[in-house]
Design a protein around this motif. Structure first.
Motif, PDB file in Angstrom:
ATOM      1  N   UNK A   1     -44.721  -2.018 -12.347  1.00  0.00           N
ATOM      2  CA  UNK A   1     -44.810  -2.197 -13.790  1.00  0.00           C
ATOM      3  C   UNK A   1     -44.909  -0.855 -14.507  1.00  0.00           C
ATOM      4  N   UNK A   2     -44.478  -0.866 -15.767  1.00  0.00           N
ATOM      5  CA  UNK A   2     -44.625   0.270 -16.667  1.00  0.00           C
ATOM      6  C   UNK A   2     -45.636  -0.134 -17.737  1.00  0.00           C
ATOM      7  N   UNK A   3     -46.623   0.703 -17.964  1.00  0.00           N
ATOM      8  CA  UNK A   3     -47.684   0.365 -18.925  1.00  0.00           C
ATOM      9  C   UNK A   3     -47.211   0.612 -20.353  1.00  0.00           C
ATOM     10  N   UNK A   4     -47.154  -0.460 -21.136  1.00  0.00           N
ATOM     11  CA  UNK A   4     -46.862  -0.369 -22.565  1.00  0.00           C
ATOM     12  C   UNK A   4     -47.800  -1.335 -23.283  1.00  0.00           C
ATOM     13  N   UNK A   5     -47.995  -1.168 -24.581  1.00  0.00           N
ATOM     14  CA  UNK A   5     -48.827  -2.119 -25.327  1.00  0.00           C
ATOM     15  C   UNK A   5     -48.251  -3.528 -25.235  1.00  0.00           C
ATOM     16  N   UNK A   6     -49.129  -4.487 -25.067  1.00  0.00           N
ATOM     17  CA  UNK A   6     -48.745  -5.907 -25.059  1.00  0.00           C
ATOM     18  C   UNK A   6     -47.775  -6.250 -23.925  1.00  0.00           C
ATOM     19  N   UNK A   7     -47.960  -5.605 -22.774  1.00  0.00           N
ATOM     20  CA  UNK A   7     -47.093  -5.873 -21.627  1.00  0.00           C
ATOM     21  C   UNK A   7     -47.536  -7.131 -20.889  1.00  0.00           C
ATOM     22  N   UNK A   8     -46.579  -7.789 -20.253  1.00  0.00           N
ATOM     23  CA  UNK A   8     -46.848  -8.976 -19.439  1.00  0.00           C
ATOM     24  C   UNK A   8     -46.464  -8.649 -18.002  1.00  0.00           C
ATOM     25  N   UNK A   9     -47.419  -8.771 -17.080  1.00  0.00           N
ATOM     26  CA  UNK A   9     -47.190  -8.355 -15.699  1.00  0.00           C
ATOM     27  C   UNK A   9     -47.831  -9.328 -14.720  1.00  0.00           C
ATOM     28  N   UNK A  10     -47.154  -9.583 -13.595  1.00  0.00           N
ATOM     29  CA  UNK A  10     -47.717 -10.367 -12.496  1.00  0.00           C
ATOM     30  C   UNK A  10     -47.602  -9.541 -11.228  1.00  0.00           C
ATOM     31  N   UNK A  11     -48.715  -9.303 -10.566  1.00  0.00           N
ATOM     32  CA  UNK A  11     -48.713  -8.471  -9.359  1.00  0.00           C
ATOM     33  C   UNK A  11     -49.988  -8.743  -8.567  1.00  0.00           C
ATOM     34  N   UNK A  12     -50.150  -8.075  -7.448  1.00  0.00           N
ATOM     35  CA  UNK A  12     -51.423  -8.125  -6.736  1.00  0.00           C
ATOM     36  C   UNK A  12     -52.263  -6.947  -7.208  1.00  0.00           C
ATOM     37  N   UNK A  13     -53.550  -6.987  -6.919  1.00  0.00           N
ATOM     38  CA  UNK A  13     -54.433  -5.868  -7.233  1.00  0.00           C
ATOM     39  C   UNK A  13     -54.262  -4.842  -6.114  1.00  0.00           C
ATOM     40  N   UNK A  14     -53.297  -3.936  -6.291  1.00  0.00           N
ATOM     41  CA  UNK A  14     -52.946  -2.997  -5.226  1.00  0.00           C
ATOM     42  C   UNK A  14     -54.123  -2.129  -4.793  1.00  0.00           C
ATOM     43  N   UNK A  15     -54.925  -1.684  -5.750  1.00  0.00           N
ATOM     44  CA  UNK A  15     -56.050  -0.823  -5.403  1.00  0.00           C
ATOM     45  C   UNK A  15     -57.061  -1.567  -4.546  1.00  0.00           C
ATOM     46  N   UNK A  16     -57.408  -2.773  -4.944  1.00  0.00           N
ATOM     47  CA  UNK A  16     -58.386  -3.557  -4.198  1.00  0.00           C
ATOM     48  C   UNK A  16     -57.850  -3.966  -2.827  1.00  0.00           C
ATOM     49  N   UNK A  17     -56.552  -4.290  -2.761  1.00  0.00           N
ATOM     50  CA  UNK A  17     -55.945  -4.677  -1.486  1.00  0.00           C
ATOM     51  C   UNK A  17     -55.954  -3.502  -0.505  1.00  0.00           C
ATOM     52  N   UNK A  18     -55.615  -2.306  -1.005  1.00  0.00           N
ATOM     53  CA  UNK A  18     -55.636  -1.121  -0.142  1.00  0.00           C
ATOM     54  C   UNK A  18     -57.059  -0.813   0.302  1.00  0.00           C
ATOM     55  N   UNK A  19     -57.993  -0.990  -0.608  1.00  0.00           N
ATOM     56  CA  UNK A  19     -59.405  -0.760  -0.284  1.00  0.00           C
ATOM     57  C   UNK A  19     -59.833  -1.646   0.886  1.00  0.00           C
ATOM     58  N   UNK A  20     -59.472  -2.924   0.837  1.00  0.00           N
ATOM     59  CA  UNK A  20     -59.877  -3.845   1.904  1.00  0.00           C
ATOM     60  C   UNK A  20     -59.215  -3.482   3.232  1.00  0.00           C
ATOM     61  N   UNK A  21     -57.968  -3.001   3.171  1.00  0.00           N
ATOM     62  CA  UNK A  21     -57.265  -2.617   4.399  1.00  0.00           C
ATOM     63  C   UNK A  21     -57.909  -1.394   5.051  1.00  0.00           C
TER      64      UNK A  21
END
Length: 332
Positions: A141-161
């Motif tokens: 995703x690219x961060x812009x105002x009022x953006x709509x995004x669906x993804x996993x929480x990459x930071x938290x997922x990497x943390x758990x790994x």
């Protein structure tokens, strides 16, 4: 009413696997296919038919602009779209360079919206696009105002790994990401940056010192990943685990370490990310973070419909829950 979720639970497989069976996809093993077909028969599941538009008008077209074709994501988008009366058009863009809009031939009133899959527009382009047509970003995703995004929480997922690697007794853990880091300047994809943040946080929370020499960056190719693994070996620095931001990188590393005489996971544990089919084809099988790609696609289409219908008017980021799949590359 029986749903694909009920079939998946009954068969003991993922929703994505059920979708693959229903769409006759070759990626499903005979064992899993038989389980799904048996569950469908026992539950009496009947796939939903395509919904009709309320006024019998021509269907809205949803264009999926993709830099990578991820079957399960596409399947989720298509299933929701077909169930709710949308036509889905896939436009593969091999590069990030600006090209003519693939939906330009459509009448304005027929274009329902766009789903951007793992493709990064610059902020200005994305902002201008979002002001003309409903847009949902899926995966990267690219961060812009009022953006709509669906993804996993990459930071938290990497943390758990990485935390898992630490719990198995590993302390000298390398990180292999995509792109490059040059001082304070980063040209890595957002998901690689976020997974790096999770890696660093896991080390910090467990009192493990950070060694910048164990951080490497490359591209998506097997050759690049294998070369990075060789560089780690040649450093002759303490190394007992590697966290990779994709399964493809992890498989290249695992094979390279094995060829160099390392035992996996006793000498070096290897962890990937994505739970692609290839993760079950290595020896030992690869520990990885499972991204529920089907659900990501399905929820992206659900979010887009909400925008189209005016039910959603404020940008949001939906995080789909991940799952760590522990296999032989990190546990004995």
């Amino acid at each position: 009413m029986v749903t694909v979720v009920d079939v998946a639970k009954k068969a003991g497989v993922s929703v994505a696997t059920v979708s693959r069976v229903l769409n006759s996809n070759y990626l499903v093993t005979k064992e899993k296919r038989d389980k799904v077909l048996k569950a469908i028969n026992e539950l009496g599941y009947v796939p939903k038919t395509t919904a009709r538009n309320e006024k019998g008008s021509e269907k809205k077209v949803i264009v999926v602009v993709a830099a990578a074709i991820i079957h399960d994501v596409i399947a989720g988008i298509q299933d929701f779209g077909e169930q709710h009366g949308y036509e889905i058009m896939i436009s593969y863009q091999a590069s990030q360079t600006k090209s003519p809009q693939p939906w330009s031939f459509l009448p304005k009133e027929q274009l329902g919206g766009l789903i951007i899959l793992n493709m990064l527009f610059n902020e200005q382009e994305l902002q201008e696009l979002s002001e003309k047509v409903p847009v949902v970003q899926c995966g990267q995703y690219t961060s812009i105002p009022n953006a709509y995004t669906v993804t996993v929480d990459d930071e938290n997922a990497a943390y758990s790994a990485v935390n898992h690697l630490i719990k198995t007794g590993k302390r000298n853990i390398a990180f292999i990401g995509l792109g490059m880091e040059d001082g304070e300047v980063s040209v890595s994809p957002n998901f690689s940056k976020d997974r790096y943040k999770g890696y660093r946080k896991a080390l910090e929370d467990n009192g493990i010192g950070f060694n910048p020499g164990l951080v490497k960056y490359g591209d998506y190719t097997f050759e690049s990943s294998a070369q990075l693994a060789k560089e780690l070996i040649e450093m002759q620095a303490p190394l007992d685990a590697v966290f990779c931001v994709t399964d493809n990188i992890a498989v290249a590393c695992l094979n390279t370490f094995k060829e160099a005489g390392y035992r996996i996971p006793e000498d070096v544990a290897v962890c990937g990310f994505d739970n692609q089919e290839i993760s079950e084809m290595t020896s030992p099988k690869l520990t990885t973070v499972d991204q529920p790609f089907y659900e990501i696609g399905y929820e992206s289409m659900r979010m887009l419909e909400g925008i189209i219908k005016g039910e959603i008017s404020t940008g949001r980021r939906l995080l789909i829950e991940h799952k760590l799949i522990k296999r032989g590359s990190t546990v004995i």
